[in-house]
Enzyme design. Structure first.
Site, mmCIF file in Angstrom:
data_model
loop_
_atom_site.group_PDB
_atom_site.id
_atom_site.type_symbol
_atom_site.label_atom_id
_atom_site.label_comp_id
_atom_site.label_asym_id
_atom_site.label_seq_id
_atom_site.Cartn_x
_atom_site.Cartn_y
_atom_site.Cartn_z
ATOM 1 N N LYS A 1 -15.825 2.400 42.211
ATOM 2 C CA LYS A 1 -16.057 1.014 42.681
ATOM 3 C C LYS A 1 -17.141 0.956 43.747
ATOM 4 C CE LYS A 1 -11.756 0.772 43.972
ATOM 5 N NZ LYS A 1 -11.162 1.956 43.353
ATOM 6 N N GLN A 4 -8.253 1.419 45.895
ATOM 7 C CA GLN A 4 -7.333 1.969 44.873
ATOM 8 C C GLN A 4 -7.522 1.237 43.539
ATOM 9 O OE1 GLN A 4 -5.517 1.090 48.110
ATOM 10 N NE2 GLN A 4 -6.466 2.987 48.723
HETATM 11 P P1 IMP Z 1 -0.739 6.149 49.666
HETATM 12 O O1 IMP Z 1 -1.648 5.015 49.335
HETATM 13 O O2 IMP Z 1 -1.376 7.168 50.591
HETATM 14 O O3 IMP Z 1 0.594 5.720 50.148
HETATM 15 O O4 IMP Z 1 -0.474 6.976 48.312
HETATM 16 C C1 IMP Z 1 0.274 6.424 47.239
HETATM 17 C C2 IMP Z 1 -0.318 6.800 45.897
HETATM 18 O O5 IMP Z 1 -1.588 6.198 45.751
HETATM 19 C C3 IMP Z 1 -0.563 8.313 45.708
HETATM 20 O O6 IMP Z 1 -0.373 8.622 44.341
HETATM 21 C C4 IMP Z 1 -2.018 8.474 46.067
HETATM 22 O O7 IMP Z 1 -2.600 9.624 45.468
HETATM 23 C C5 IMP Z 1 -2.580 7.190 45.482
HETATM 24 N N1 IMP Z 1 -3.822 6.761 46.144
HETATM 25 C C6 IMP Z 1 -3.944 6.146 47.336
HETATM 26 N N2 IMP Z 1 -5.231 5.875 47.596
HETATM 27 C C7 IMP Z 1 -5.937 6.301 46.539
HETATM 28 C C8 IMP Z 1 -7.326 6.257 46.187
HETATM 29 O O8 IMP Z 1 -8.190 5.755 46.908
HETATM 30 N N3 IMP Z 1 -7.643 6.794 44.988
HETATM 31 C C9 IMP Z 1 -6.729 7.330 44.146
HETATM 32 N N4 IMP Z 1 -5.431 7.392 44.418
HETATM 33 C C10 IMP Z 1 -5.038 6.873 45.607
#
Ligand code: IMP
Length: 432
Positions: free
Chosen positions: A16, A222
């Protein structure tokens, strides 16, 4: 009043940042509406590589940038990023941060790590940046907001109240070290001095810009399948990456959004745990990972790699209202003679469907049904126009368009800003 949302159509890491960077050249204002330093954009421009975490990619194009109320901000990371950009000659003067955004505090990071350790085999695989605990406190109305930095008395008071509770959790539940009040207050006051000039009423800024007829990009972090409400729960992030969250995350009405560009890789990756029907086992998965440099920008973790999943992408088109797609990293598929594309799932009861399962057990056990498309086995470096793509590569793009009923308006063929082939002038894409 053109406002365009750029949304991740898969599990994040779709590229993105690069698409925003390209369209930002033709926009006036670039906003982020959710997420925090769990996001990582890698942008290569003029031979320089930038890894941004908090900052909207528009900063590299010198555009006004906004982080909206829906974001969570780690002040330490934010300040580091400001310093890094300034030291490389990029002015951060155009950045504005919503006073309503929540701050990721040291206890959020500590609890994120401790929760994951405690979950053991059942862990989510979070980025351990404190994202989930910060959004949880926001919902529990225990959070500390960016605007609290503006008043030292309130800041101390809020830290005192929160820390009294969090230290009990850290010590008694997680068996880790408590945090020291004075140290946290002192560090936070330091960040406050640095961040104050950037704090503003960002909803008002965006509204005024829209009234003036400015072109605005609303950049999601994300991706759709990591959305707290619509993604593959519980293996999701704790905010809403989907396009409609751009309105709440910034503080504008949904009727101000004119277009939604979904960004998807020509294949698929996932970081962290959770089901992944088209995951490629064995050496082919490794080939995609190596060719695509599929290692996390934020955590350096290996990304799991899979074939393009049109069932999941169809779902992303639905829940975001995607009006056009940007298909990135097509060049990575040059390594393969044949390209399986998942068009349907076979569910445990034997039914075959093109729609994303509404129930987690169906998704967990879904088997991909593939159609195999011919590869092109040729580099795409020299291709400067969509019409010049090798016929099988064009066929691949057209297959996606036909299957989803959505135009592919941009195709990525390499890391640099120039390596994006556009269906129309990017200026026309930024001003739908
Ligand atoms: P959190 O956002 O750190 O709580 O992670 C929750 C889930 O989202 C996990 O599976 C992370 O690997 C995924 N995740 C969070 N941010 C990203 C990103 O920018 N890219 C890919 N996966 C993400």
């Amino acid at each position: 009043m053109p406002a365009t949302v750029i949304v991740g159509a898969q599990w994040g890491d779709e590229g993105k940042g690069k698409i925003v960077d390209l369209l930002a050249q033709h926009s006036d204002l670039v906003c982020r509406y959710q997420g925090g330093p769990n996001a990582g954009h890698t942008i290569v421009t003029d031979g320089e590589t930038y890894k941004l975490r908090h900052m909207p990619s528009g900063i590299l194009a010198g555009k006004q940038c906004v982080l909206g109320a829906g974001c969570v901000v780690d002040p330490e990371v934010f300040v580091e990023e400001l310093d890094e950009l300034e030291s490389r000659g990029i002015s951060t003067e155009p950045v504005r941060l919503s006073g309503n955004a929540h701050l990721i505090m040291p206890w959020h990071v500590a609890i994120d790590g401790a929760t994951e350790r405690r979950l053991g085999k059942l862990q989510i695989g979070t980025t351990r940046r404190g994202i989930g605990p910060c959004y949880a406190d926001k919902a529990a109305r225990l959070g500390i907001r960016v605007q609290d930095l503006l008043d030292p008395k309130i800041l101390r008071q809020k830290i005192e109240v929160a820390l009294a509770e969090k230290n009990v959790w850290l010590e008694r539940v997680y068996g880790t070290e408590p945090l020291e009040l004075e140290e946290v207050v002192e560090r936070s006051e330091g960040y406050a001095r640095r961040l104050r000039p950037y704090v503003a009423d960002t909803s008002l800024i965006v509204d005024r810009a829209l009234r003036k007829g400015s072109t605005i990009l609303l950049e999601g972090a994300q991706g759709t399948l990591l959305d707290l409400d619509h993604g593959t729960y519980p293996f999701v992030t704790s905010s809403n990456p989907v396009a409609s969250a751009a309105a709440t995350g910034i503080g504008i009405g949904p009727n101000r959004i004119d277009a939604v560009i979904g960004v998807a890789k020509a294949y698929l990756t996932r970081v962290g745990e959770g089901p992944f029907p088209t995951e490629i086992a064995g050496p082919d998965g490794e080939r995609v990972r190596e060719a695509g440099h599929e290692f996390g920008t934020v955590t350096g973790r290996l990304r799991r790699c899979g074939w393009l999943d049109l069932v999941a992408l169809r779902f992303a088109v639905r829940v975001n209202g995607i009006t056009a797609l940007a298909l990135t990293k097509l060049d990575i598929l040059s390594a393969f003679a044949e390209l399986p594309v998942c068009t349907h799932y076979r569910l445990p009861d034997g039914t075959v469907t093109e729609d994303f399962p509404a129930h987690q057990s169906d998704f967990h056990h879904a088997l991909p049904v593939y159609e195999t498309l011919p590869g092109w086995e040729a580099p795409l470096d020299a291709v400067s126009d969509l019409a010049e793509l090798p016929p099988p590569a064009r066929g691949y793009v057209e297959f996606v368009e036909r299957s989803l009923g959505v135009e592919v308006c941009l195709v990525g063929t390499g890391a640099e800003r120039e390596r994006v082939l556009a269906q129309r002038e990017p200026a026309a894409l930024a001003r739908p």
